[in-house]
Design an enzyme around this catalytic site. Structure first.
Site, short mmCIF file in Angstrom:
data_model
loop_
_atom_site.label_atom_id
_atom_site.label_comp_id
_atom_site.label_asym_id
_atom_site.label_seq_id
_atom_site.Cartn_x
_atom_site.Cartn_y
_atom_site.Cartn_z
N ASP A 56 -2.92 -42.24 15.04
CA ASP A 56 -3.33 -41.31 16.09
C ASP A 56 -4.77 -41.63 16.48
OD1 ASP A 56 -0.95 -39.88 16.03
OD2 ASP A 56 -1.64 -38.59 14.41
N ASP A 102 0.65 -35.44 12.58
CA ASP A 102 0.17 -34.14 12.12
C ASP A 102 1.07 -32.98 12.50
OD1 ASP A 102 -0.35 -33.86 14.86
OD2 ASP A 102 -2.44 -34.46 14.64
N ASP A 120 6.29 -34.72 14.41
CA ASP A 120 5.93 -36.05 13.89
C ASP A 120 6.68 -36.37 12.60
OD1 ASP A 120 4.11 -36.78 15.86
OD2 ASP A 120 2.45 -35.77 14.88
#
Length: 889
Positions: A328, A633, A637
């Site tokens: 990310d 997170d 996901d």
């Protein structure tokens, strides 16, 4: 104070009976209740006791045979042999106990590190605590992705939906309410105003008061039916198990042959029996599982000190093999310390001063400080960001801190800089919330203000813009034109090009006759007000970590929900190389083959949903050699995290569901921590590889020596007690010391190891070659030097030479690609101490008079030692030279 049927009580009745309030418990109440009810944890079956661990050391089949041999020796009058075998067995058991007990303790410590957290309200303030510290009467904050920490009576529900399949088997999420249920004997599935421990919040948010904890919860009541899963073994451990069994069968077979042949040629049958078993005990690496577990556990504890909590011990082996990191952007490559720097509204761009979360800073327009209250549009933009928000700003120990999402926190701070206070929200009633989700990319809160209902909406600016049919200009609503939308899109791109994270702000006046609210009927015909642009600067250490990745053969792919231009700007700043970038929309229009081809050169993915992560993962997986680490997170996901070779969850902004699906949690959400963990993973695996080689090599030469002596019909170069002694003194302590060897400097300059390659094959090959070199050196000395003297002296020479060779080899194998003659022997003090202790104990059995008749040894002369050292030096030099060639992955 434990309540019966809390679902049948109103939450005011619950408050009264539990002596709590909507502001939660105070510290004194918490202390008293924890003392009374205990911690919020389910009692599991009793763990194995230290005594049982010790006694288990004597349950091995070969060890039992040695015990029988010791008893037989005693019965026929061989008292010294019986005692020595008994003492060696006990010492072996102590060493085995130490390894297993320490491994158990290390694993327990790891479980504590990964214990889940929860947000509670105490004394009216939100606080993050360990789930174990939750007690009866606590007010728990429930948000999407949380795992419910105790049994709760819901007191507030904003579209709250819960997955209760762990209890009911029903996969569809259940919508929750706060009203009491006026029925008796309601089943768990129909207790709509209850949340149960272990269930998952899949949508919305709310509050709940704790009514049951630990074993009293629904999950706790059936805990007897739940057994702790056995820890999964690594690929290497599975291979070693098979190898140990194969070696065991071969060695036991050879030992039986040795015993029968020895008996036929009139060797003492008791001596042959003990010799056969001793050889089997020495050859089978029975200590490997405990040493591997201990090394893994100690290594994982080291990782925790570097902010990486490994949840599954077996994943460490895979971690060192990672060649792709899908990361990310927000909070991982960047600091996740959001600060609003630019606000666009009313065709003006305002600059916001101030640093971090401190609510102090001026608003600047045309290089002049302005009064926010006089700027209607600006005030409205800040108001929407403040009201449509679930985060809070608190001051702890003179430091301002955000409880909740940092992006929302930045909006709270910008509003507080303008003079908004908590009372501004409290004086208006919040009626309804439509929570944010990654598909809609927006969030709505509906308030009653002055008797009128108003929806405040924030989200991705392009999404809010698309849903808008009006725009606020000078405080007045006007129809928005296509040209205005195109102009605003240019502003969005300018903000994104400056690496700003952007949120659009809008509102809608709700008609009086609208009483049911949904995304479909509320989030349309919005009045577009403005945008807030947040800077989230890259972490300073990330640039260096990316350089390390490049040298280590690790590819880094950025996957973000942010704007394409923002993603590209951050990627360029930190040093992620990519031939262009792709968006989620691009991925939707690609087939599998097109994506595979694109992934050959593209390392930036923007405006993606969690579903796209799975698509990217599958495309990368099509190449068998790829070992992929995937960060995440959110609740959505979890599939990508769970299906990656190494799933990595964020600790600060990660949901409980993401953490539960992961192999590793980043305490600081920092990309550099991933790189540190991979480095540590490589280091741990390298040490495991070293002590496996050491144990196997030191065992092979003894087998070769005994078998060759038999075939040549010359005296056997060892007596059973000497073999057992070598196994105890030279195998145990140095092997443990290898487990804590410092990492090699160039370990992150090597290419990732392919875990699909049969590593054990190369280890066994090296161990066999090194074992043969040891054998030739020792047998040559025995045959052409030792046998010129008495058999006891010849055996003492071989006994000592084998011991020294193993100790020299322990120093050599410390570094895979560096000669032992170029390493500092004092660098690993545990190894130095283990070798010195082994050497002292060997001298003890050679030179101490009362030990000599027990071990059948004699004192050695200076010439004897020179011969031993000379041939050992030649053997270890050859092994040391071959080592880099034979140990290439």
């Amino acid at each position: 104070m434990l309540l019966k049927n809390p679902y049948a009580l109103s939450y005011t009745e619950i408050f009264e009976k539990l002596e709590t309030t909507k502001n939660g418990l105070n510290e004194e109440q918490v202390k008293q209740r924890i003392e009374k009810y205990g911690l919020n944890k389910i009692t599991v079956k009793k763990k194995i006791t230290p005594l049982k661990i010790f006694l288990n050391q004597f349950t091995n089949f070969l060890v039992l045979l040695l015990i029988i041999a010791s008893v037989v020796s005693f019965l026929i009058g061989e008292l010294s042999d019986s005692i020595v075998i008994g003492v060696i067995l006990i010492l072996n058991a102590v060493l085995g106990f130490f390894q297993e007990y320490k491994a158990e303790k290390a694993i327990d410590a790891l479980k504590e590190l990964a214990s889940p957290k929860a947000i509670v309200i105490r004394d009216g303030i939100r606080r993050e605590i360990s789930s174990e510290e939750i007690t009866i009467g606590d007010i728990v904050v429930l948000e999407e992705g949380n795992i419910v920490p105790a049994d709760l009576r819901i007191i507030k529900s904003n579209n709250l939906k819960v997955d209760e399949s762990i209890l009911t088997g029903e996969s569809t999420s259940v919508k929750k309410i706060s009203k009491k249920i006026s029925k008796e004997n309601v089943s768990i599935a129909n207790q709509k105003n209850m949340c149960f421990s272990g269930t998952i919040i899949t949508y919305g948010n709310g509050l709940g008061v704790v009514v049951k904890i630990g074993n009293e919860t629904q999950v706790g009541k059936i805990s007897k039916l739940i057994s702790e899963a056995k820890p999964k073994k690594t690929i290497l451990q599975q291979s070693l198990d098979k190898f140990s069994k194969s070696v065991g069968i071969i060695v036991v077979f050879l030992s039986i042959v040795l015993f029968i042949v020895g008996d036929l040629i009139n060797h003492n049958w008791i001596e042959m029996f003990i010799m056969s078993i001793s050889l089997a005990v020495s050859a089978i690496p029975e200590g490997l599982p405990a040493v591997i577990t201990l090394t893994l556990a100690i290594g994982v504890q080291r990782m925790s000190k570097r902010n990486a909590i490994v949840r599954r011990l077996y994943s460490v082996e895979t971690l060192g093999s990672v060649n792709i990191i899908c990361t990310d952007k927000t909070g991982t490559l960047t600091k996740n310390e959001m600060s609003v720097k630019k606000i666009w509204t009313n065709n003006k761009t305002y600059f916001v001063e101030g640093v971090g979360y401190t609510p102090e800073g001026d608003f600047i327009f045309n290089e002049e400080k302005i009064d926010v209250l006089k700027e209607v549009n600006l005030k409205k933009t800040l108001e929407i960001g403040y009201f449509c928000n679930n985060s809070s700003l608190v001051k702890e120990e003179d430091k301002w801190k955000i409880i909740g999402d940092p992006t929302e926190g930045a909006l709270v701070v910008s509003a507080r800089k303008a003079g908004f206070t908590e009372d501004d929200i409290k004086k208006h009633k919040m009626i309804f919330e439509i929570p944010f989700d990654s598909k809609r990319k927006r969030m709505t809160k509906i308030y009653s203000i002055g008797g009128k209902k108003t929806a405040f909406i924030k989200g991705a600016p392009d999404v809010i813009l698309e849903l808008s049919n009006k725009i606020l200009i000078d405080g007045k609503e006007k129809k928005i034109t296509r040209k205005q939308k195109e102009e605003i899109k240019k502003i969005i791109n300018n903000f994104a090009g400056d690496a700003l994270r952007i949120l659009g702000m809008g509102y809608k006046k709700i008609p009086k006759n609208m009483h049911k609210f949904s995304s479909e009927n509320v989030e349309k015909e919005i009045v577009f007000v403005g945008m807030q642009g947040m800077i989230d600067p890259p972490r300073k250490e990330v640039k260096e970590s990316l350089k390390i990745c490049k040298e280590a053969g690790i590819r880094v792919i950025m996957i973000t929900g942010d704007y394409k231009l923002t993603a590209e700007a951050i990627a360029e700043e930190v040093g992620i190389e990519s031939e262009g970038s792709l968006t989620g929309e691009d991925l939707d229009n690609m087939n599998a083959n097109e994506l595979k081809k694109a992934l050959e050169n593209v390392n930036i993915f923007a405006r993606v949903n969690p579903e796209h992560k799975v698509k990217i993962l599958q495309a990368l997986r099509s190449k068998n050699k790829n070992i992929i680490a995937m960060t995440g997170d959110g609740i959505n996901d979890a599939p990508a995290i769970e299906n990656a070779d190494i799933g990595i969850a964020m600790n600060i902004k990660g949901t409980d569901v993401a953490k539960s699906a992961s192999d590793m949690i980043l305490v600081d959400d920092n990309f550099s921590t991933i790189v540190n963990a991979i480095e540590e993973g490589r280091h741990i695996f390298s040490n495991i590889k070293k002590f496996i080689i050491f144990l196997l090599t030191s065992n092979f030469d003894e087998i070769f020596l005994v078998l060759t002596a038999f075939l040549l019909k010359i005296p056997i170069p060892f007596i059973p007690i000497q073999i057992l002694w070598l196994n105890l003194v030279t195998d145990g302590l140095p092997a443990l010391a290898l487990g804590v060897e410092r990492e090699e400097k160039e370990i992150m300059k090597r290419q990732p190891r392919d875990p699909r390659k049969n590593l054990l094959k190369s280890i066994i090959k090296f161990a066999l070659i090194a074992g043969l070199i040891d054998f030739f050196a020792t047998f040559f000395v025995y045959l052409y030097y030792g046998l010129k003297f008495s058999i006891n002296k010849a055996r003492t020479i071989v006994f000592t030479e084998s011991m020294l060779l193993e100790l020299f080899f322990a120093f050599s194998i410390r570094k895979e690609r560096q000669s032992m003659f170029r390493t500092n022997p004092f660098e690993n003090l545990q190894m130095f101490a283990a070798v010195m202790l082994s050497l002292v104990l060997q001298l003890f059995v050679i030179y101490v008079p009362f030990m000599q008749p027990i071990f059948k040894t004699v004192g050695l002369s200076g010439i004897d030692w020179l011969v031993i050292f000379f041939f050992d030096f030649i053997a270890i030099t050859i092994i040391d030279m071959l080592k880099p060639l034979l140990l290439k992955d």
